[in-house]
Design an enzyme around this catalytic site. Sequence first.
Site, short mmCIF file in Angstrom:
data_model
loop_
_atom_site.label_atom_id
_atom_site.label_comp_id
_atom_site.label_asym_id
_atom_site.label_seq_id
_atom_site.Cartn_x
_atom_site.Cartn_y
_atom_site.Cartn_z
N PRO A 96 -51.25 -104.52 15.09
CG PRO A 96 -51.29 -102.39 14.12
CD PRO A 96 -51.90 -103.76 14.01
CD GLU A 123 -56.45 -96.45 8.06
OE1 GLU A 123 -56.19 -96.06 9.21
OE2 GLU A 123 -55.64 -96.37 7.12
NE ARG A 160 -32.12 -118.06 14.47
CZ ARG A 160 -31.83 -118.27 15.74
NH1 ARG A 160 -32.80 -118.28 16.66
NH2 ARG A 160 -30.59 -118.49 16.13
CG ASP A 175 -30.67 -118.24 19.58
OD1 ASP A 175 -29.72 -118.54 18.85
OD2 ASP A 175 -31.87 -118.35 19.26
C1 9D3 Z 1 -54.81 -95.74 11.57
C2 9D3 Z 1 -54.63 -96.30 12.91
N1 9D3 Z 1 -53.67 -97.37 12.96
C3 9D3 Z 1 -53.29 -97.69 14.37
C4 9D3 Z 1 -51.95 -97.16 14.72
C5 9D3 Z 1 -54.27 -98.59 12.44
C6 9D3 Z 1 -53.34 -99.49 11.74
C7 9D3 Z 1 -52.03 -99.15 11.50
C8 9D3 Z 1 -51.19 -100.04 10.81
C9 9D3 Z 1 -53.82 -100.71 11.34
C10 9D3 Z 1 -52.98 -101.56 10.63
C11 9D3 Z 1 -51.69 -101.23 10.39
C12 9D3 Z 1 -50.81 -102.16 9.63
N2 9D3 Z 1 -49.90 -102.89 10.54
C13 9D3 Z 1 -50.08 -104.18 10.81
O1 9D3 Z 1 -51.00 -104.79 10.30
C14 9D3 Z 1 -49.21 -104.81 11.80
C15 9D3 Z 1 -48.16 -104.30 12.61
C16 9D3 Z 1 -47.61 -102.98 12.76
O2 9D3 Z 1 -47.98 -101.99 12.11
N3 9D3 Z 1 -46.59 -102.82 13.68
C17 9D3 Z 1 -46.11 -103.85 14.43
N4 9D3 Z 1 -46.60 -105.07 14.33
C18 9D3 Z 1 -47.61 -105.28 13.43
S1 9D3 Z 1 -48.36 -106.75 13.17
C19 9D3 Z 1 -49.38 -106.16 12.03
#
Ligand code: 9D3
Length: 234
Positions: A96, A123, A160, A175
């Site tokens: 994220p 987490e 793609r 696109d």
């Molecule tokens: C508990 C705090 N979280 C931060 C908002 C930590 C957290 C949340 C969700 C850590 C990992 C995740 C899992 N998500 C992903 O690994 C992830 C992701 C996403 O949740 N949203 C958008 N893109 C991505 S890329 C990897």
Amino acid sequence: MRIDVLTIFPKMFDAVLGESIIKRAVNKGIVKIRLYDLRDFTDDKHGKVDDKPFGGGAGMVMAVQPIYNALLSVTGKTSKGNKGVKKDLKVILLTPQGKRLDQGLANRLAKCKHLILICGHYEGVDERVRHLVTDEISIGDYVLTGGELPAMVVIDAITRLVPSVLGDEDSSKFDSFQGGLIEHPHYTRPRIFKDMSVPEVLLSGDHDAIKKWRHKEAVKRTKERRPDLLKNKN
Ligand code: 9D3
């Protein structure tokens, strides 16, 4: 192009990779996708890939050791010596906190020979994983349960774009995002459905008028729905 995916849920990828355009690209050998189960690379005797956070707190953290060993197995070395050297290999952590995926980033990634995608879970991942990767990518500002769906989104967006994956008909050259506008409306048979009819111009056979109408509609739609796309245009 070769794509290696490191994940604790390899089966999640079966449905996506086994259908449609990605399946065609894989069957033709244009894109080679391999899945690696991180549990196969842990030194822990119980097969654990996560652990409690140092300093305390809720939740679990993905450990660096299984990821390090999986990378060793896939590349023969870690990416430490690759940073900025091997342009054709990128080691990407889906997180994220990463750079937001857009069409420009997809275009650049599609030019790489070899991508390694690391899917985080729980987490998050041990901070030291960051030293093993060349890029960090997010697919948008919403919270998912892991990096698997984002990895599939990246694979779909990139596959793609790899030359010869799409036929001439649906070439990615056209696109809408690559042209900076969203798409004009589309219609197919019947000419009238309930009380809704197809715009007369599309039935006229006047290709010049059709082209103009489509462009005008695309601009109108973009102004209404995605004015942000027009900021650097016209
Ligand atoms: C508990 C705090 N979280 C931060 C908002 C930590 C957290 C949340 C969700 C850590 C990992 C995740 C899992 N998500 C992903 O690994 C992830 C992701 C996403 O949740 N949203 C958008 N893109 C991505 S890329 C990897």
